[in-house]
Design an enzyme around this catalytic site. Structure first.
Site: not given
Ligand code: IPE
Ligand code: IPE
Ligand code: MG
Length: 240
Positions: A12, A60, A63, A180, A186
């Site tokens: 993340d 996801n 998004r 994480r 979480r």
């Molecule tokens: C968790 O990250 C999913 C992945 C890393 C693929 P998110 O960025 O989607 O998690 P939330 O939405 O902040 O909980």
């Molecule tokens: C994790 O990084 C990758 C995926 C969930 C696909 P994020 O895209 O969630 O990055 P932040 O949390 O917005 O910085």
């Molecule tokens: Mg994220």
């Protein structure tokens, strides 16, 4: 020191990494691929045989459409570009999640990559895509319900062992350590069943910045944990 047989990572912080540099979020996702190579190297060094990475959650899809498209394109491009490198590194690649939601070209590439790396004996790399821990539990329940319908399983014979054998990655030891990155504490619907007794490590490091030294830090932290599995500290000590 207890060994790590299975490491799971929620990768993340890609978006924030890019935004901090005035770049589009997609640049963060691209930069995140380097971190995967670094962790693979770290797994070799630490003799970690199984690595499971959360790349795209079932949530996801929420998004912006453009970001989802960028991620799908990146998966496909990475599979094309990096498969030979993974084969060279003797990595066995597998995907967990509902890949039927992806376009057929991507599904084909995924199947091909699994097939081509099937015989590799190095790190077993599992990529969780369109994966959700609740989905995983539900698909296990469906499999067991089908066996009941077929008359090969009695409902009262369903136990934790049988249920656990029907969730994803059941052929592997459950994750010993979950990392994480990105500062959130979480699980975000990752491996809900499999993480029951996993040691959870949260770091502010953003995924594209994660490297061998960051992994080292997590592994050292893990080495200091006492895994008790419900027992007293004395019992746990005697067991190791
Ligand atoms: C968790 O990250 C999913 C992945 C890393 C693929 P998110 O960025 O989607 O998690 P939330 O939405 O902040 O909980
Ligand atoms: C994790 O990084 C990758 C995926 C969930 C696909 P994020 O895209 O969630 O990055 P932040 O949390 O917005 O910085
Ligand atoms: Mg994220």
């Amino acid at each position: 020191m207890h060994s790590i047989r299975h490491l799971a990572i929620i990768m993340d912080g890609n978006g924030r990494w890019a935004q901090a540099r005035g770049l589009p979020r997609s640049a963060g996702h691209k930069a995140g691929i380097n971190a995967v190579h670094k962790v693979l190297r770290g797994c070799d060094e630490h003799k970690i045989a199984n690595l499971t990475l959360f790349a795209f959650s079932s949530e996801n899809w929420r998004r912006p459409r453009n970001e989802v498209r960028v991620l799908m394109d990146l998966f496909l491009a990475t599979l094309k570009k990096e498969l030979n490198i993974l084969i060279e590194k003797n990595v066995r690649l597998r995907f967990v999640g509902d890949i039927s939601a992806f376009d057929t070209h991507l599904q084909h590439r995924i199947n091909q990559a699994e097939y081509q790396t099937e015989g590799n004996s190095g790190v077993s790399l599992n990529i969780a895509v369109n994966y959700g821990g609740r989905w995983d539990i539900v698909q296990a329940a469906i499999k067991l319900a089908q066996q009941v319908r077929e008359g090969v399983l009695e409902p009262e014979d369903i136990d934790i062992e049988k249920f656990g054998a029907s969730v994803c990655l059941s052929e592997l030891p459950e994750p010993d350590l979950l990392i994480r990155t990105g500062g959130e504490s979480r699980i975000s619907n990752f491996l809900n069943w499999q993480l029951a007794y996993t040691e959870l490590y949260f770091t502010n490091c953003l995924w594209p910045d994660f490297d061998v030294a960051a992994l080292e830090e997590a592994v050292t932290w893990y080495a200091g944990r006492q895994r008790r599995f419900g027992q007293t500290p004395e019992q746990a000590k005697a067991a190791t």
